[in-house]
Design a protein around this motif. Structure first.
Motif, PDB file in Angstrom:
ATOM      1  N   PRO A   2       0.866  -1.358  -0.012  1.00 23.07           N
ATOM      2  CA  PRO A   2       0.048   0.147   0.089  1.00 23.07           C
ATOM      3  C   PRO A   2       0.865   1.339   0.025  1.00 23.07           C
ATOM      4  CG  PRO A   2      -0.177  -1.075   2.082  1.00 23.07           C
ATOM      5  CD  PRO A   2       0.648  -1.924   1.183  1.00 23.07           C
ATOM      6  N   LYS A   3       1.936   1.279   0.705  1.00 17.04           N
ATOM      7  CA  LYS A   3       2.871   2.510   0.719  1.00 17.04           C
ATOM      8  C   LYS A   3       4.374   2.111   0.599  1.00 17.04           C
ATOM      9  CE  LYS A   3       4.043   6.455   3.450  1.00 17.04           C
ATOM     10  NZ  LYS A   3       3.851   7.396   2.258  1.00 17.04           N
ATOM     11  N   THR A   4       4.975   2.679  -0.516  1.00 16.97           N
ATOM     12  CA  THR A   4       6.492   2.335  -0.927  1.00 16.97           C
ATOM     13  C   THR A   4       7.310   3.407  -0.313  1.00 16.97           C
ATOM     14  OG1 THR A   4       6.123   3.333  -3.019  1.00 16.97           O
ATOM     15  CG2 THR A   4       5.850   0.828  -2.914  1.00 16.97           C
ATOM     16  N   ASN A   5       8.290   3.017  -0.169  1.00 21.03           N
ATOM     17  CA  ASN A   5       9.688   4.225   0.354  1.00 21.03           C
ATOM     18  C   ASN A   5      10.828   3.730  -0.441  1.00 21.03           C
ATOM     19  OD1 ASN A   5      10.848   1.901   1.514  1.00 21.03           O
ATOM     20  ND2 ASN A   5       9.624   2.463   3.418  1.00 21.03           N
ATOM     21  N   ALA A  35       6.591   7.839  -8.822  1.00 18.98           N
ATOM     22  CA  ALA A  35       5.961   7.669  -7.756  1.00 18.98           C
ATOM     23  C   ALA A  35       6.475   8.885  -6.699  1.00 18.98           C
ATOM     24  CB  ALA A  35       5.897   6.376  -6.871  1.00 18.98           C
TER      25      ALA A  35
END
Length: 133
Positions: A2-5, A35
């Motif tokens: 759901p969330k990337t870094n 992104a």
């Protein structure tokens, strides 16, 4: 996810590079930029490796331009990967420019530059540079 870094992108990009799937690594890098995730030194090093394996000079120069005036331009590992990319692709003059810009040259950078000269038929230049160590 759901969330990337940067860490999650690094794992994917580095994995593709290690498996030799350079095109997929480059596609992931492009997706990462879309992104709006800023690359770190590890990601840039992986991408430069992929680009040198594919001899994708224009894309490599694009990375170099993004490094200029960034904190990554002073990162020894990133600059070593940049030097290696230029050397692998046969752009010895650019490799030398990167080499000359390094504030602290180590054994790896000297070896990379000398190898670039030898690999691309400039043995005399390699010997001259070896004499400077």
């Amino acid at each position: 996810m759901p969330k990337t870094n940067a860490t999650s992108w690094n794992v994917m990009i580095s994995g593709y590079v290690k498996m030799g799937d350079y095109f997929e690594a480059l596609a992931m890098y492009d997706d990462m930029k879309v992104a709006s995730v800023r690359p770190n030194a590890i990601i840039v090093t992986s991408i430069l490796s992929a680009r040198s394996q594919l001899a994708a000079m224009e894309k490599g120069k694009e990375i170099h331009r993004t490094l200029i005036d960034s904190e990554l331009e002073t990162n020894e590992i990133v600059m070593g990967a940049l030097l290696d990319m230029y050397a692998t692709c046969g752009v010895v003059d650019e490799a030398l420019n990167v080499f000359n810009s390094l504030p602290d040259r180590d054994l790896v950078s000297w070896t990379s530059m000398i190898t670039a000269y030898v690999t691309h038929g400039q043995g005399l230049e390699a010997l001259k540079l070896f004499g400077e160590i």
